[in-house]
Design an enzyme around this catalytic site. Structure first.
Site, PDB file in Angstrom:
ATOM      1  N   GLY A 104       1.125  -0.819  -0.051  1.00 54.05           N
ATOM      2  CA  GLY A 104       0.319  -0.026   0.342  1.00 54.05           C
ATOM      3  C   GLY A 104       0.782   1.390   0.205  1.00 54.05           C
ATOM      4  N   GLY A 132       2.770   3.970   1.718  1.00 51.18           N
ATOM      5  CA  GLY A 132       2.782   4.262   2.809  1.00 51.18           C
ATOM      6  C   GLY A 132       4.009   5.667   2.790  1.00 51.18           C
ATOM      7  N   LYS A 143       4.526  12.381  -3.347  1.00 55.78           N
ATOM      8  CA  LYS A 143       5.211  11.682  -2.242  1.00 55.78           C
ATOM      9  C   LYS A 143       6.041  11.695  -1.395  1.00 55.78           C
ATOM     10  CE  LYS A 143       7.338   7.520  -4.374  1.00 55.78           C
ATOM     11  NZ  LYS A 143       8.394   6.885  -5.640  1.00 55.78           N
ATOM     12  N   ASP A 194       8.604   5.742   8.065  1.00 54.81           N
ATOM     13  CA  ASP A 194       8.800   7.177   7.922  1.00 54.81           C
ATOM     14  C   ASP A 194       8.250   8.379   7.213  1.00 54.81           C
ATOM     15  OD1 ASP A 194      10.041   8.226   5.771  1.00 54.81           O
ATOM     16  OD2 ASP A 194      12.025   8.820   6.869  1.00 54.81           O
ATOM     17  N   GLY A 195       7.570   7.344   5.974  1.00 54.49           N
ATOM     18  CA  GLY A 195       6.209   8.052   5.105  1.00 54.49           C
ATOM     19  C   GLY A 195       6.871   9.249   4.462  1.00 54.49           C
ATOM     20  N   ARG A 235       3.525  13.438  -8.282  1.00 51.56           N
ATOM     21  CA  ARG A 235       3.650  12.335  -9.485  1.00 51.56           C
ATOM     22  C   ARG A 235       1.808  12.508  -9.469  1.00 51.56           C
ATOM     23  NH1 ARG A 235       5.376   6.735  -7.797  1.00 51.56           N
ATOM     24  NH2 ARG A 235       3.073   6.332  -6.837  1.00 51.56           N
ATOM     25  N   ARG A 261      -1.737  -0.629  -9.842  1.00 41.29           N
ATOM     26  CA  ARG A 261      -1.206  -1.326 -10.000  1.00 41.29           C
ATOM     27  C   ARG A 261      -1.665  -2.933 -10.342  1.00 41.29           C
ATOM     28  NH1 ARG A 261       3.181   1.533  -6.940  1.00 41.29           N
ATOM     29  NH2 ARG A 261       2.549   3.233  -6.112  1.00 41.29           N
ATOM     30  N   ASP A 281       3.810  -4.527  -7.163  1.00 45.19           N
ATOM     31  CA  ASP A 281       3.490  -3.631  -6.742  1.00 45.19           C
ATOM     32  C   ASP A 281       3.793  -2.213  -7.528  1.00 45.19           C
ATOM     33  OD1 ASP A 281       6.147  -4.608  -5.183  1.00 45.19           O
ATOM     34  OD2 ASP A 281       5.453  -2.232  -4.420  1.00 45.19           O
ATOM     35  N   ASP A 305       7.201   4.009 -10.441  1.00 49.70           N
ATOM     36  CA  ASP A 305       7.627   4.175  -9.437  1.00 49.70           C
ATOM     37  C   ASP A 305       9.501   4.080  -9.515  1.00 49.70           C
ATOM     38  OD1 ASP A 305       5.942   4.166  -7.587  1.00 49.70           O
ATOM     39  OD2 ASP A 305       6.541   2.226  -6.597  1.00 49.70           O
TER      40      ASP A 305
HETATM   41  P1  AMP Z   1       8.977   0.904  -2.861  1.00 49.50           P
HETATM   42  O1  AMP Z   1      10.165   0.000  -3.157  1.00 49.50           O
HETATM   43  O2  AMP Z   1       8.950   2.790  -3.068  1.00 49.50           O
HETATM   44  O3  AMP Z   1       8.021   1.272  -4.619  1.00 49.50           O
HETATM   45  O4  AMP Z   1       8.260   0.518  -1.957  1.00 49.50           O
HETATM   46  C1  AMP Z   1       7.806  -0.770  -1.355  1.00 49.50           C
HETATM   47  C2  AMP Z   1       6.721  -0.049  -0.553  1.00 49.50           C
HETATM   48  O5  AMP Z   1       6.634   0.317   0.619  1.00 49.50           O
HETATM   49  C3  AMP Z   1       5.277   1.084  -0.611  1.00 49.50           C
HETATM   50  O6  AMP Z   1       4.437   0.725  -0.288  1.00 49.50           O
HETATM   51  C4  AMP Z   1       6.160   1.878  -0.847  1.00 49.50           C
HETATM   52  O7  AMP Z   1       5.167   2.764  -0.145  1.00 49.50           O
HETATM   53  C5  AMP Z   1       6.778   1.290   1.268  1.00 49.50           C
HETATM   54  N1  AMP Z   1       7.326   2.813   1.228  1.00 49.50           N
HETATM   55  C6  AMP Z   1       8.623   2.028   1.245  1.00 49.50           C
HETATM   56  N2  AMP Z   1       9.530   3.687   1.436  1.00 49.50           N
HETATM   57  C7  AMP Z   1       8.470   4.102   2.516  1.00 49.50           C
HETATM   58  C8  AMP Z   1       8.791   4.921   3.847  1.00 49.50           C
HETATM   59  N3  AMP Z   1       9.483   5.791   3.807  1.00 49.50           N
HETATM   60  N4  AMP Z   1       7.818   5.402   4.679  1.00 49.50           N
HETATM   61  C9  AMP Z   1       6.759   4.325   4.645  1.00 49.50           C
HETATM   62  N5  AMP Z   1       6.454   3.661   3.390  1.00 49.50           N
HETATM   63  C10 AMP Z   1       7.991   3.485   2.842  1.00 49.50           C
HETATM   64 MG    MG Z   2       6.514   0.939  -5.410  1.00 48.46          MG
END
Ligand code: AMP
Ligand code: MG
Length: 499
Positions: A94, A96, A117, A129-130, A180, A187, A256, A266
């Site tokens: 989801g 994050g 983002k 940490d979002g 974005r 996805r 995803d 992504d």
């Molecule tokens: P990504 O590798 O960027 O495609 O992220 C994979 C998953 O990790 C997705 O669900 C993102 O929303 C979550 N995610 C990546 N970085 C963070 C972050 N700093 N804080 C919260 N969720 C994250």
């Molecule tokens: Mg991703």
């Protein structure tokens, strides 16, 4: 009403994803980032929303886009999805750290989901940490717009915000926000989450949403879900053929990160090839090379197979064998579609007009020579346009790039014979080749230069690169340096998943 207020109010909201029931998303508002400031705007992306040059001077619009102030009509949310990461199913991912601010009408019809983002914690943040760091936000910002200008389907990027807030990764970094946009951010993993939870009613609702929202022509198909799968297969094959042709490695082709619309989605540890290296792994965290450049076509099929599996209950709810048969049949179109698109694209890169049986061998033999000599991929194809079709001594400027010069000489004899068979005038062929072989791509070292400046609060290089990459096929006076192969430090750059 002053000009500023008009900019925001001219956006018309739809919020179609927000209208879906609870399990599809979580309603959440962004957590503002301290000291947020507008770092860069993409004029091309702003134009898609009908926003003019000065639109982002509108303080209310900026407050909304940077997550400082919610908009009553917008209905912000984080999307729920799952996915296969490096081959392993992860049941709960989801958004994050990305928050859909809302969906607005496009200037020329259509719709755009605006997603921020780095906007803070959501129910899907898990251990994160979002937040997003400036470095990775710049890379995604530049590459989204550059890919679009190259003619490759992609999510877009409206603007980038810097901030004073520190974010900790391997070291302390600056936080940033990327705005974005895409018609939809659904996805493959959005389907998988409902399949693995056996929530087949929601699965159907999602498919209906995707069809109504983004593939309305499929609604009249006697088997709309099969038609949807076929369409995604076709788009994904076409997309990956384009990646291979331009020398783009995505880096994290988890399900995803695979768009249901066939968009590049992504941008993490992606990379454009400098030296041609088929097994190039751009992601430093990808120890086994699962997402190596030359594995992207087969990973595309692997990912589509995950999607097809998740769609089985839609294809035939009562007869499992019949569903599998339909899915298998749809997937069978992937390889021939990709191979045909790649073959046509390679022929265009070589400047060949007609199709001949030995064209693929001609292309493959050049690529083998390039791999052996680690020849710069972008520049070799770009400079090939200048080769005359008449038999003559090989141009030294090209020949000297190869280790196997005799091999290149022999190849050139074949190439020139082949060009003469087409009989297209050299100038005409060269012009056609320069329309498909870019002069400028977002090489890692170029992105790194813009990042280093931006980390000092100077966004001039970022804007220069954005403008340069908006016209990748045009020779741009004074910008020759941006076509240069990487300096030694730029070759050694390591890009990881950390972002
Ligand atoms: P990504 O590798 O960027 O495609 O992220 C994979 C998953 O990790 C997705 O669900 C993102 O929303 C979550 N995610 C990546 N970085 C963070 C972050 N700093 N804080 C919260 N969720 C994250
Ligand atoms: Mg991703």
């Amino acid at each position: 009403m002053d000009a500023a207020v008009r900019q925001l109010s001219r956006l018309r909201f739809r919020n179609t994803f927000a209208a879906l029931p609870e399990g599809f998303h979580a309603r959440v508002t962004p957590t503002p980032l301290r000291g947020t400031h507008l770092a860069s705007v993409s004029p091309a992306a702003a134009g898609l929303l009908g926003l003019g040059d000065q639109a982002l001077a509108d303080p209310e619009l900026l407050d909304w886009l940077s997550g400082r102030r919610p908009h009553a009509d917008a209905a912000s949310l984080a999307m729920c999805y799952a996915g296969h990461q490096f081959g392993h199913y992860v049941p709960q991912l989801g958004d994050g750290r990305a928050i859909v601010l809302g969906e607005v009408d496009g200037a020329d019809g259509g719709h755009w989901e605006l997603q921020l983002k780095g906007a803070g914690l959501t129910p899907f943040s898990r251990d994160g940490d979002g937040r997003a760091v400036l470095r990775s936000s710049i890379r995604e910002y530049l590459c989204s717009e550059a890919m679009h200008a190259l003619g490759i389907p992609t999510t877009r990027a409206l603007c980038l915000f810097g901030s004073d807030e520190t974010v900790y990764r391997e070291r302390v970094e600056r936080g940033a926000l990327l705005l974005r946009m895409a018609p939809s951010h659904v996805r493959f993993g959005s389907f998988e989450v409902f399949f693995y939870r056996q929530q087949f009613q929601q699965l159907r609702e999602l498919a209906d949403y995707v069809i109504d929202h983004d593939f309305p022509a499929l609604r009249d198909d006697p088997r709309p879900y099969l038609a949807l799968l076929r369409e995604v297969v076709q788009r994904t094959a076409a997309l990956i053929a384009q990646w291979q042709l331009v020398g783009f490695a995505h880096g994290v082709m988890n399900t995803d990160n695979m768009s249901i619309l066939g968009l590049t989605l992504d941008y993490g540890p992606f990379g454009f090839l400098d030296a041609y290296e088929p097994g190039f792994v751009c992601n430093h965290s990808d120890h086994h090379g699962r997402y190596a450049f030359d594995r992207q076509p087969s990973i595309g099929l692997w990912n589509l197979t995950c999607l097809a599996q998740a769609m089985l209950p839609l294809l035939d709810a009562d007869d499992g064998d019949a569903a599998v048969e339909q899915a298998t049949d749809a997937l069978a179109a992937y390889e021939p579609t990709l191979v045909a698109a790649y073959a046509a694209g390679l022929r265009a890169k070589l400047g060949l007009r007609d199709a001949h049986v030995d064209d693929q061998a001609l292309g493959a033999d050049l690529l083998a020579l390039m791999a052996a000599g680690r020849v710069d991929y972008t520049n070799l194809f770009r400079d090939l346009a200048a080769v005359a079709s008449a038999a003559a001594a090989p141009p030294a400027a090209l020949r000297d790039r190869f280790v196997d010069r005799a091999g290149f000489d022999a190849w050139l004899v074949r190439y020139r014979e082949r060009l003469r068979r087409d009989g297209v005038a050299d100038a005409e062929r060269a012009a056609a080749m320069r329309r498909v072989n870019p002069r400028y791509v977002l090489r890692n070292y170029l992105a790194q230069q813009a990042i280093a400046q931006a980390e000092q609060g100077d966004y001039a290089e970022l804007d220069r690169l954005l403008a340069l990459l908006a016209r990748p096929y045009d020779e741009q006076p004074g910008m020759q340096a941006y076509a240069a192969e990487p300096p030694d430090w730029g070759r050694a750059l390591e890009i990881s998943c950390s972002s």
